[in-house]
Design a protein around this motif. Structure first.
Motif, PDB file in Angstrom:
ATOM      1  N   ARG A  94       0.835  -1.212   0.000  1.00 22.72           N
ATOM      2  CA  ARG A  94       0.000   0.000   0.000  1.00 22.72           C
ATOM      3  C   ARG A  94       0.865   1.255   0.000  1.00 22.72           C
ATOM      4  O   ARG A  94       0.525   2.263  -0.632  1.00 22.72           O
ATOM      5  CB  ARG A  94      -0.941  -0.035   1.203  1.00 22.72           C
ATOM      6  N   ILE A  95       1.975   1.214   0.724  1.00 24.68           N
ATOM      7  CA  ILE A  95       2.893   2.351   0.710  1.00 24.68           C
ATOM      8  C   ILE A  95       3.435   2.554  -0.704  1.00 24.68           C
ATOM      9  O   ILE A  95       3.515   3.679  -1.204  1.00 24.68           O
ATOM     10  CB  ILE A  95       4.040   2.127   1.711  1.00 24.68           C
ATOM     11  N   GLY A  96       3.811   1.458  -1.351  1.00 23.60           N
ATOM     12  CA  GLY A  96       4.335   1.554  -2.709  1.00 23.60           C
ATOM     13  C   GLY A  96       3.330   2.127  -3.683  1.00 23.60           C
ATOM     14  O   GLY A  96       3.664   3.004  -4.504  1.00 23.60           O
ATOM     15  N   ILE A  97       2.083   1.665  -3.617  1.00 25.29           N
ATOM     16  CA  ILE A  97       1.062   2.152  -4.540  1.00 25.29           C
ATOM     17  C   ILE A  97       0.714   3.610  -4.250  1.00 25.29           C
ATOM     18  O   ILE A  97       0.451   4.396  -5.165  1.00 25.29           O
ATOM     19  CB  ILE A  97      -0.200   1.266  -4.471  1.00 25.29           C
ATOM     20  N   ALA A  98       0.728   4.003  -2.977  1.00 25.41           N
ATOM     21  CA  ALA A  98       0.475   5.411  -2.647  1.00 25.41           C
ATOM     22  C   ALA A  98       1.569   6.301  -3.225  1.00 25.41           C
ATOM     23  O   ALA A  98       1.288   7.356  -3.808  1.00 25.41           O
ATOM     24  CB  ALA A  98       0.397   5.579  -1.128  1.00 25.41           C
TER      25      ALA A  98
END
Length: 262
Positions: A246-250
């Motif tokens: 989720r951090i990566g996609i954000a």
């Protein structure tokens, strides 16, 4: 609270910005047109050589060991130039972090350096099924014990980088009689393993340079050493490690938005 970036974080952000401008941006349009796969793979190798495929992996395993903020900054800069490349880098970093978090020491030393140095062009995260997308506890892919190993049968959908990934983290049901979500285990399966079959590529509206495929497991035999973590503890691993994704996609989304604004 201090929000200023460290010198190392600024250095990583600037390095990502340079490689994105020099190598990723000139190829991005061709990738979206379905062209340039060889150049794309060469760029992934270059990113690995610059430390961007294992940003949060410890140095003893070949990683950059720069932290989550540095990872987010790097993915944002890569996505500004090419969302497809950034998506591949993000998932590959997530695969490395899963192995570091729950893998055995033998698994870490066997696989993490190959992710970090680009021996594996990318990592694959095999969780989603046709009937178990937002509800991964409902998966049906099975891993049955057989002699000194396991045999995997089932299929996964929407797997990023499947066409060129060198290693897959795979979840499968090892105890079908356990309560929902309690009988799932996690395995490491290398590309080329007999019975691991890369299926059709999905047609997407964007990020077409990042391959997304069906992955089939057809009597796919793996050794007992492929089990990562404890048997029947895989669902906890999946839920916990998705946070990094989720951090990566954000960060990726932020990079795309900045490019759109500019």
């Amino acid at each position: 609270m201090q929000f200023a970036l460290s010198d190392e974080e600024e250095m990583i952000r600037d390095a990502a910005r340079r490689i994105a401008a020099d190598r990723l941006a000139p190829l991005a349009e061709r990738l979206d047109a379905g062209e340039g796969r060889a150049e794309f793979l060469a760029n992934l190798k270059e990113l690995a050589g610059q430390g961007f495929m294992a940003v949060n992996v410890r140095a003893e395993y070949g990683g950059t060991e720069a932290g989550t903020v540095a990872f987010a900054l790097a993915i944002e800069e890569l996505a500004y130039a090419c969302a497809s490349t950034a998506a591949t880098a993000s998932v590959t970093n997530m695969v490395g972090e899963v192995i570091q978090a729950v893998g055995s020491e033998e698994q870490r030393r066997a696989y993490l350096p190959r992710i970090a140095d680009g021996t594996y062009a990318a990592g694959g995260f095999c969780l989603t099924e046709s009937g178990a997308g937002s509800d991964p506890a409902g998966m049906t892919t099975r891993a049955r014990k057989d002699g000194d190993g396991y045999v995997l049968d089932g299929a996964r959908l929407y797997i990023p980088s499947a066409a060129y990934a060198g290693l897959f983290v795979v979840w499968a049901v090892t105890d079908p009689d356990a309560p929902k979500g309690k009988g799932i285990s996690c395995f490491l399966v290398e590309a080329g393993t007999p019975g691991l079959v890369i299926g059709k590529a999905e047609k997407k509206m964007g990020q077409t340079g990042s391959a997304t495929n069906v992955v089939h497991f057809e009597n796919c035999r793996v050794p007992a050493s492929a089990l990562m973590g404890r048997e029947n503890d895989g669902f906890r691993i999946a839920v916990g490690e998705l946070a990094g994704g989720r951090i990566g996609i954000a960060a990726l989304s932020l990079g795309i938005a900045r490019a759109a604004m500019d």
